[in-house]
Every structure is written in structure tokens, then in C-alpha cells.
Design an enzyme around this catalytic site. Structure first.
Site, PDB file in Angstrom:
ATOM      1  N   HIS A 121      -7.411  -3.989  10.340  1.00 47.51           N
ATOM      2  CA  HIS A 121      -6.997  -3.724   8.597  1.00 47.51           C
ATOM      3  C   HIS A 121      -5.854  -4.469   8.335  1.00 47.51           C
ATOM      4  CE1 HIS A 121      -4.743   0.174   9.397  1.00 47.51           C
ATOM      5  NE2 HIS A 121      -4.107  -0.487   9.326  1.00 47.51           N
TER       6      HIS A 121
ATOM      7  N   ASN B 276      -7.595  -1.853  14.127  1.00 49.37           N
ATOM      8  CA  ASN B 276      -8.910  -2.099  13.765  1.00 49.37           C
ATOM      9  C   ASN B 276      -9.233  -3.296  12.929  1.00 49.37           C
ATOM     10  OD1 ASN B 276      -7.935  -1.054  11.608  1.00 49.37           O
ATOM     11  ND2 ASN B 276      -9.395   0.587  11.224  1.00 49.37           N
TER      12      ASN B 276
ATOM     13  N   ASP C 149       0.854  -1.241   0.048  1.00 50.33           N
ATOM     14  CA  ASP C 149      -0.059  -0.067  -0.050  1.00 50.33           C
ATOM     15  C   ASP C 149       0.911   1.298  -0.054  1.00 50.33           C
ATOM     16  OD1 ASP C 149       0.895  -0.397   2.540  1.00 50.33           O
ATOM     17  OD2 ASP C 149      -1.010  -0.775   3.458  1.00 50.33           O
TER      18      ASP C 149
ATOM     19  N   GLU D 143      -9.798  -1.256   5.147  1.00 49.26           N
ATOM     20  CA  GLU D 143     -10.632  -0.830   6.210  1.00 49.26           C
ATOM     21  C   GLU D 143     -11.376  -1.809   6.535  1.00 49.26           C
ATOM     22  OE1 GLU D 143      -8.752   0.846   8.302  1.00 49.26           O
ATOM     23  OE2 GLU D 143      -8.385   2.739   7.566  1.00 49.26           O
TER      24      GLU D 143
HETATM   25  C1  GLP Z   1      -0.663   0.564   8.443  1.00 47.01           C
HETATM   26  C2  GLP Z   1      -0.207  -0.231   7.231  1.00 47.01           C
HETATM   27  C3  GLP Z   1      -0.415  -1.550   7.613  1.00 47.01           C
HETATM   28  C4  GLP Z   1       0.363  -1.843   8.485  1.00 47.01           C
HETATM   29  C5  GLP Z   1      -0.672  -1.362   9.980  1.00 47.01           C
HETATM   30  C6  GLP Z   1      -0.099  -1.558  11.272  1.00 47.01           C
HETATM   31  O1  GLP Z   1      -1.400   1.556   8.474  1.00 47.01           O
HETATM   32  N1  GLP Z   1      -1.114   0.520   6.403  1.00 47.01           N
HETATM   33  O2  GLP Z   1       0.092  -2.275   6.347  1.00 47.01           O
HETATM   34  O3  GLP Z   1       0.232  -3.260   8.818  1.00 47.01           O
HETATM   35  O4  GLP Z   1      -1.039   0.092   9.702  1.00 47.01           O
HETATM   36  O5  GLP Z   1       1.210  -0.681  11.451  1.00 47.01           O
HETATM   37  P1  GLP Z   1       2.080  -0.968  12.857  1.00 47.01           P
HETATM   38  O6  GLP Z   1       3.030  -2.205  12.420  1.00 47.01           O
HETATM   39  O7  GLP Z   1       2.928   0.336  12.645  1.00 47.01           O
HETATM   40  O8  GLP Z   1       1.446  -1.184  14.107  1.00 47.01           O
END
Ligand code: GLP
Length: 239
Positions: free
Chosen positions: A138, A136, A67, A143
Site C-alpha cells: 500500500h 502489502n 493520510d 490498500e
Molecule cells: C502506514 C502508512 C503509510 C506508510 C506505511 C509504512 O500504514 N499509512 O503511509 O508508508 O504504513 O509504514 P512504516 O514506515 O512504519 O513501515
């Protein structure tokens, strides 16, 4: 789902890095699906160490990232392209031409989603996809919603994601409101998936995953349908 329980973040990072390195050894020209966020940072640091010790080479690897914020310039230090360069690509022998991140500067995000989806298909799908999980539920930027989109697409970020990700920006109002993300179908084109989870704040997310339901309002539950998922997590996530 296979589960690898690690005593702390460092062990989780190393175990995940070893899975990625084993994939590259098995198929040097593999397609890696890569993720950003704070969770995989240690894994990338370990892969860089392994590369520097001559244990792994990325020479023939192709990467596709999950992404990217939209809109965002690749030179913005909060862009996922910048993150990947900083944490991995600039430190290993991967050919940058073989690294792919959705284009946060694309004039037409719908066309960019289509291009990216076609690219994943043309590559023959992903050999190993690394995933994190949002609080949440995702995955990528898929989402929670009443329906989930299969292909790479542009999406609105939820308030929960904007506030969770605000910690990386000067303020919450600087977080882009949209993102380009692989869809659930694009992620499922991966032959193998490793889901990395660390920290007590992800506990609720992981228990929802274990309920063995499929719920579009908790996108990670879709992973219960994939035949080859390995959860690599810290023990506190399961307490
Ligand atoms: C972000 C990314 C995800 C990631 C998630 C968790 O928004 N789009 O690909 O897995 O949130 O992030 P973190 O590892 O910083 O908790």
C-alpha cells in the site's frame, strides 16, 4: 525510476532529507507531500537538525500529508497529525496554518475527502511527495483491491495493515478500522516522488515494484507509471 542505495537507515534518512532540503532551496514556497510511519522518522530528525543549523527554512512551505486514521482526534498520540507535530512541525519554522493533514474528526469523511482533494488542486499540486510503502504494497492507505480510487477518500484498512500498525497501539483492536487517504490520482499530482524503503521485511514489496507490472492488488506498482520517482532505500531491501 531512479534508485539511491544506502548502506543503512541513517544514510537513507540523510539522503532523503537532503532531497527535501534541496526542493525547499529551489522553491522556498513549495508544497511538500509528507508521510508518516517509522521509515521517515530519521529523515524528519535530520531536517530538524538542518533547520537548527540554519541550512533550511520552512517559513514559506506548505505541507499536505498523505493520510490519517479515521476516526481519530489530533491529540491522540497515534494520530498522524500528532506524529507530524512531534517529528517535524513543532521543531521548525513552518507556519502551522500551512500544514494540512486529513481531518480524522470530520463528521462526514466523504466530504472531508472532497475538501482535501480540492485543497491539493488549489495548491497547484505537490512539488515533492515523500512516500513509504506498506508490507502489502500500500501507498498512503491505498490498500490492495480490484480497483484503486483516484481522489482522497475514506477507506477500510486491511487486516494486514491493522496488524502491521498494531505495534504502535496498546493492542490491535485499538487500531482504527478506517482511514482518510490521498488517492492514487492525488499522489500522482506530485511533480516528483521519493519512495523511502528500509529493512528486509520490505524486500518482497520492492521486488514486486521492480516486476514492471501495474497491479491494483499491489498499489505501489502504480509508481511505475509516474515520470519522476526516486527510490531511496537501504541495500538489504535489494539483496
Ligand atoms: C502506514 C502508512 C503509510 C506508510 C506505511 C509504512 O500504514 N499509512 O503511509 O508508508 O504504513 O509504514 P512504516 O514506515 O512504519 O513501515
Amino acid at each position: 525510476m531512479n534508485i539511491v542505495v544506502c548502506k543503512n537507515y541513517d544514510e537513507m534518512s540523510l539522503r532523503a532529507a537532503k532531497i527535501v532540503a534541496a526542493q525547499i532551496k529551489e522553491k522556498p514556497n513549495c508544497v511538500l507531500g509528507l508521510a508518516t510511519g517509522s521509515t521517515p522518522e530519521g529523515m524528519y530528525a535530520d531536517l530538524v537538525k538542518m533547520y537548527k543549523n540554519g541550512e533550511v527554512s520552512f517559513k514559506e512551505v506548505t505541507s499536505v500529508n498523505l493520510d490519517e486514521y479515521y476516526p481519530i482526534a489530533p491529540t491522540n498520540d497515534q494520530s498522524y497529525r500528532y506524529f507530524m507535530n512531534q517529528h517535524l512541525f513543532d521543531h521548525v519554522d513552518i507556519d502551522k496554518a500551512n500544514t494540512n493533514v486529513p481531518d480524522g474528526t470530520a463528521g462526514d469523511p466523504v466530504a472531508e475527502g472532497k475538501r482535501y482533494e480540492e485543497l491539493i488542486s488549489a495548491l497547484g499540486g505537490i512539488d515533492l511527495q515523500v512516500l513509504g510503502i506498506g508490507r502489502n504494497g500500500h501507498i498512503g492507505f491505498n490498500e490492495p483491491d480490484s480497483k484503486l480510487i483516484l481522489d482522497t477518500h475514506v477507506t477500510d484498512l486491511t487486516e494486514s495493515t491493522i496488524s502491521a500498525n498494531a505495534r504502535f497501539f496498546a493492542s490491535a483492536n485499538q487500531v482504527p478500522r478506517q482511514a482518510l487517504t490521498m488517492g492514487i490520482g492525488s499522489i500522482f499530482k506530485a511533480k516528483k516522488i521519493i519512495l523511502m524503503v528500509s529493512g528486509v521485511e520490505k524486500k518482497a514489496a520492492v521486488s514486486a515494484l521492480f516486476e514492471r507490472n501495474v497491479d491494483t492488488n499491489f498499489p505501489a506498482t502504480m509508481l511505475n507509471l509516474h515520470p519522476d520517482v526516486t527510490l531511496v532505500c537501504t541495500a538489504d531491501v535489494l539483496d
